[in-house]
Design a protein around this motif. Structure first.
Motif, PDB file in Angstrom:
ATOM      1  N   ASP A 132      -9.814  11.830 -35.007  1.00  9.36           N
ATOM      2  CA  ASP A 132      -8.407  12.200 -35.141  1.00  9.36           C
ATOM      3  C   ASP A 132      -7.603  11.388 -34.141  1.00  9.36           C
ATOM      4  N   LEU A 133      -6.637  10.648 -34.646  1.00 10.92           N
ATOM      5  CA  LEU A 133      -5.693   9.912 -33.813  1.00 10.92           C
ATOM      6  C   LEU A 133      -4.337  10.585 -33.929  1.00 10.92           C
ATOM      7  N   PRO A 134      -3.415  10.336 -33.014  1.00 15.13           N
ATOM      8  CA  PRO A 134      -2.071  10.916 -33.162  1.00 15.13           C
ATOM      9  C   PRO A 134      -1.427  10.574 -34.507  1.00 15.13           C
ATOM     10  N   ALA A 135      -1.760   9.409 -35.086  1.00 16.06           N
ATOM     11  CA  ALA A 135      -1.189   9.003 -36.378  1.00 16.06           C
ATOM     12  C   ALA A 135      -1.919   9.630 -37.559  1.00 16.06           C
ATOM     13  N   GLY A 136      -3.060  10.277 -37.314  1.00 15.77           N
ATOM     14  CA  GLY A 136      -3.795  10.920 -38.400  1.00 15.77           C
ATOM     15  C   GLY A 136      -5.292  10.653 -38.332  1.00 15.77           C
ATOM     16  N   ARG A 137      -5.990  11.061 -39.373  1.00 11.15           N
ATOM     17  CA  ARG A 137      -7.449  10.879 -39.462  1.00 11.15           C
ATOM     18  C   ARG A 137      -7.758   9.395 -39.621  1.00 11.15           C
ATOM     19  N   ALA A 138      -8.884   8.986 -39.029  1.00 14.45           N
ATOM     20  CA  ALA A 138      -9.276   7.580 -39.098  1.00 14.45           C
ATOM     21  C   ALA A 138     -10.791   7.467 -39.171  1.00 14.45           C
ATOM     22  N   VAL A 139     -11.242   6.482 -39.922  1.00 14.12           N
ATOM     23  CA  VAL A 139     -12.657   6.148 -39.957  1.00 14.12           C
ATOM     24  C   VAL A 139     -12.869   5.126 -38.843  1.00 14.12           C
ATOM     25  N   ARG A 140     -13.787   5.426 -37.925  1.00 16.67           N
ATOM     26  CA  ARG A 140     -14.070   4.570 -36.764  1.00 16.67           C
ATOM     27  C   ARG A 140     -15.416   3.893 -36.969  1.00 16.67           C
ATOM     28  N   VAL A 141     -15.399   2.558 -36.881  1.00 16.52           N
ATOM     29  CA  VAL A 141     -16.630   1.777 -37.026  1.00 16.52           C
ATOM     30  C   VAL A 141     -16.755   0.909 -35.779  1.00 16.52           C
ATOM     31  N   ALA A 142     -17.734   1.215 -34.916  1.00 12.96           N
ATOM     32  CA  ALA A 142     -17.890   0.514 -33.641  1.00 12.96           C
ATOM     33  C   ALA A 142     -19.191  -0.269 -33.619  1.00 12.96           C
ATOM     34  N   PRO A 144     -21.236  -3.834 -31.351  1.00 11.17           N
ATOM     35  CA  PRO A 144     -21.337  -4.412 -30.010  1.00 11.17           C
ATOM     36  C   PRO A 144     -20.115  -5.242 -29.592  1.00 11.17           C
ATOM     37  N   THR A 145     -19.483  -5.931 -30.543  1.00  9.15           N
ATOM     38  CA  THR A 145     -18.329  -6.773 -30.214  1.00  9.15           C
ATOM     39  C   THR A 145     -17.103  -6.447 -31.062  1.00  9.15           C
ATOM     40  N   SER A 146     -17.141  -5.332 -31.793  1.00  6.03           N
ATOM     41  CA  SER A 146     -16.018  -5.017 -32.676  1.00  6.03           C
ATOM     42  C   SER A 146     -15.748  -3.516 -32.732  1.00  6.03           C
ATOM     43  N   LEU A 147     -14.496  -3.189 -33.080  1.00  5.45           N
ATOM     44  CA  LEU A 147     -14.085  -1.811 -33.306  1.00  5.45           C
ATOM     45  C   LEU A 147     -13.074  -1.839 -34.437  1.00  5.45           C
ATOM     46  N   ASP A 148     -13.385  -1.160 -35.536  1.00  6.51           N
ATOM     47  CA  ASP A 148     -12.470  -1.047 -36.670  1.00  6.51           C
ATOM     48  C   ASP A 148     -12.051   0.407 -36.801  1.00  6.51           C
ATOM     49  N   LEU A 149     -10.745   0.607 -36.950  1.00  4.03           N
ATOM     50  CA  LEU A 149     -10.212   1.941 -37.201  1.00  4.03           C
ATOM     51  C   LEU A 149      -9.391   1.877 -38.471  1.00  4.03           C
ATOM     52  N   HIS A 150      -9.818   2.641 -39.467  1.00  4.79           N
ATOM     53  CA  HIS A 150      -9.131   2.705 -40.756  1.00  4.79           C
ATOM     54  C   HIS A 150      -8.347   4.016 -40.760  1.00  4.79           C
ATOM     55  N   VAL A 151      -7.042   3.925 -40.488  1.00  9.13           N
ATOM     56  CA  VAL A 151      -6.194   5.105 -40.333  1.00  9.13           C
ATOM     57  C   VAL A 151      -5.574   5.446 -41.688  1.00  9.13           C
ATOM     58  N   VAL A 152      -5.735   6.698 -42.094  1.00  7.09           N
ATOM     59  CA  VAL A 152      -5.195   7.141 -43.376  1.00  7.09           C
ATOM     60  C   VAL A 152      -3.674   7.035 -43.352  1.00  7.09           C
ATOM     61  N   LEU A 153      -3.115   6.374 -44.373  1.00  7.68           N
ATOM     62  CA  LEU A 153      -1.660   6.277 -44.500  1.00  7.68           C
ATOM     63  C   LEU A 153      -1.079   7.643 -44.860  1.00  7.68           C
ATOM     64  N   PRO A 154       0.135   7.926 -44.417  1.00  8.17           N
ATOM     65  CA  PRO A 154       0.770   9.189 -44.816  1.00  8.17           C
ATOM     66  C   PRO A 154       0.762   9.329 -46.340  1.00  8.17           C
ATOM     67  N   GLY A 155       0.401  10.479 -46.796  1.00  7.69           N
ATOM     68  CA  GLY A 155       0.320  10.717 -48.234  1.00  7.69           C
ATOM     69  C   GLY A 155      -1.034  10.321 -48.813  1.00  7.69           C
TER      70      GLY A 155
END
Length: 190
Positions: A132-142, A144-155
């Protein structure tokens, strides 16, 4: 930190028409929505090599790698590319690629999307979860050298993806905390 406003490319859903993201001033912003992005990227690479004894071949390789990353990102909906060089030898910088992932090829539910990503992981080198991020739910993929956060768009109309990469220092310690703070600053603009 400087405040970056999105490109205006985010869809107007559930009252949100754009996003805001706080990124440290030291990060060089390349607007991929403008035709001049190649020139901006070239300027960044030249500034990083200026006054240092960086071999021309390394500068060309960094330029080619960053250009290819930007082009591949554009093909997948990238809008902004941020760069920070921590390497004194002119090597690959830490980066953030901001992309819009419309609905379609990915599950709309974050838990289902995380399971979908995890099923495609080869060897489990990256950790996948939902946060959970302040902007909403996010899929976190971490990794060794990368971090991807896929944040759900409003709606629930897709995802805004924040793809961080730190090839020199890795994605741990202060770099991980910085990237998570940047992601935590994401806000939707009505």
């Amino acid at each position: 930190m400087s405040e970056s406003s999105g490109s205006g490319a985010a869809p107007a859903t559930a009252g949100a028409r754009d996003y805001r993201l706080l990124v440290p001033r030291e990060w060089f912003r390349v607007d991929l929505m403008q035709d001049r992005w190649r020139r901006q990227l070239k300027t960044f690479v030249e500034k990083q090599a200026d006054g240092r004894q960086v071999p021309a071949e390394l500068t060309r390789n960094v330029w080619a790698t960053l250009r290819n990353t930007a082009e591949a990102g554009l093909a997948r909906g990238a809008m902004e590319f941020y760069l920070l060089t921590l390497s004194r030898n002119g090597g690959l910088p830490a980066s953030l690629l901001v992309s819009l992932m419309p609905p379609g090829g990915t599950p709309a539910d974050p838990e289902a999307f995380a399971a979908w990503i995890e099923a495609r992981e080869d060897g489990g080198r990256r950790e996948v979860g939902v946060v959970d991020l302040p902007a909403g739910r996010a899929v976190r993929v971490a990794g060794p050298t990368s971090l991807d956060l896929h944040v759900v768009l409003p709606g629930g109309t897709g995802y805004l993806t924040l793809s961080f990469s730190a090839p020199v220092v890795g994605m741990s310690g202060p770099m991980l905390r910085l990237c998570e703070a940047i992601a935590g600053s994401l806000r939707w603009v009505e």
